[in-house]
Design a protein around this motif. Structure first.
Motif, short mmCIF file in Angstrom:
data_model
loop_
_atom_site.label_atom_id
_atom_site.label_comp_id
_atom_site.label_asym_id
_atom_site.label_seq_id
_atom_site.Cartn_x
_atom_site.Cartn_y
_atom_site.Cartn_z
N ARG A 189 27.57 3.76 20.62
CA ARG A 189 27.27 4.84 21.06
C ARG A 189 26.02 5.46 19.23
O ARG A 189 26.97 4.69 18.81
CB ARG A 189 28.78 5.94 20.81
CG ARG A 189 29.56 6.00 22.15
CD ARG A 189 29.96 6.67 22.50
NE ARG A 189 30.82 6.67 24.23
CZ ARG A 189 31.31 7.70 24.78
NH1 ARG A 189 30.52 8.83 24.66
NH2 ARG A 189 31.18 7.60 26.58
N LEU A 190 25.86 6.94 19.74
CA LEU A 190 25.17 6.58 18.81
C LEU A 190 25.60 8.07 18.16
O LEU A 190 26.61 9.08 18.68
CB LEU A 190 23.50 7.46 19.37
CG LEU A 190 23.11 6.54 19.90
CD1 LEU A 190 21.35 7.59 19.85
CD2 LEU A 190 22.28 6.09 18.40
N LEU A 201 17.03 2.51 16.94
CA LEU A 201 18.38 3.06 16.72
C LEU A 201 18.76 2.94 18.31
O LEU A 201 20.34 2.98 18.24
CB LEU A 201 17.72 5.40 17.58
CG LEU A 201 18.11 5.57 16.12
CD1 LEU A 201 17.83 7.36 16.28
CD2 LEU A 201 18.88 5.91 15.15
N LEU A 202 18.38 2.73 19.49
CA LEU A 202 18.66 2.49 20.57
C LEU A 202 19.42 1.03 20.55
O LEU A 202 19.69 0.84 22.18
CB LEU A 202 18.00 3.35 21.77
CG LEU A 202 18.11 4.57 21.95
CD1 LEU A 202 16.47 4.76 22.93
CD2 LEU A 202 18.91 5.53 21.87
N THR A 262 22.58 11.31 17.29
CA THR A 262 21.42 12.12 18.53
C THR A 262 20.67 13.08 17.97
O THR A 262 19.51 12.76 18.24
CB THR A 262 22.93 12.71 19.02
OG1 THR A 262 24.06 11.15 19.50
CG2 THR A 262 22.75 13.40 20.37
N ALA A 263 20.59 13.66 16.97
CA ALA A 263 19.71 14.54 16.14
C ALA A 263 18.08 14.07 15.89
O ALA A 263 17.45 14.12 16.38
CB ALA A 263 20.42 15.72 15.22
N ARG A 264 19.04 12.73 15.29
CA ARG A 264 17.47 12.44 14.95
C ARG A 264 16.96 11.87 16.21
O ARG A 264 15.18 11.36 16.36
CB ARG A 264 17.74 10.55 13.93
CG ARG A 264 16.93 10.02 13.48
CD ARG A 264 15.79 10.73 12.80
NE ARG A 264 15.00 10.57 12.27
CZ ARG A 264 13.76 11.15 11.72
NH1 ARG A 264 13.60 11.98 10.70
NH2 ARG A 264 12.70 9.50 11.33
N PHE A 265 17.03 10.87 17.20
CA PHE A 265 16.95 10.47 18.47
C PHE A 265 15.70 11.74 19.40
O PHE A 265 14.99 11.36 19.66
CB PHE A 265 17.78 9.75 19.42
CG PHE A 265 17.26 9.50 20.75
CD1 PHE A 265 16.19 8.39 19.97
CD2 PHE A 265 17.10 10.03 21.63
CE1 PHE A 265 15.34 7.33 21.95
CE2 PHE A 265 17.08 9.67 22.92
CZ PHE A 265 16.09 8.55 22.90
#
Length: 90
Positions: free
Chosen positions: A11-12, A70-71, A17-20
């Motif tokens: 999980r991020l 990121l992913l 998550t905010a960056r994505f």
């Protein structure tokens, strides 16, 4: 017969998550700017349009690369096509 136990996807974090999400917004913004720059190029030609299309395309590719990192996945096929065009440049 051994079976593979499915492991949960990593999980991020909240920061990731905010960056994505920021990258998603930036990618959409840059795509719209590339569309407008492309229309300008078709109207006035490459020589007179300046380097706006190239500038926005480079930033768009950078954002896609960071989002894929990121992913931990591959980039979409349309990004790979644009990246192939940039790799052929002298």
């Amino acid at each position: 017969m051994p079976t593979a136990i499915p492991a949960p996807e990593p999980r991020l974090s909240a920061r990731q998550t905010a960056r994505f999400l920021w990258l998603c917004l930036r990618i959409r913004y840059l795509f719209r700017r590339m569309e407008r720059a492309s229309l300008r190029v078709s109207r006035v030609g490459y020589d007179n349009a300046g380097g706006r299309l190239l500038y926005f395309a480079e930033r768009w590719l950078e954002c896609h690369a960071e989002a894929a990192e990121l992913l931990r996945c591959e980039e979409p096929p349309e990004v790979a096509k644009v990246r192939a065009i940039f790799d052929r440049r002298p």
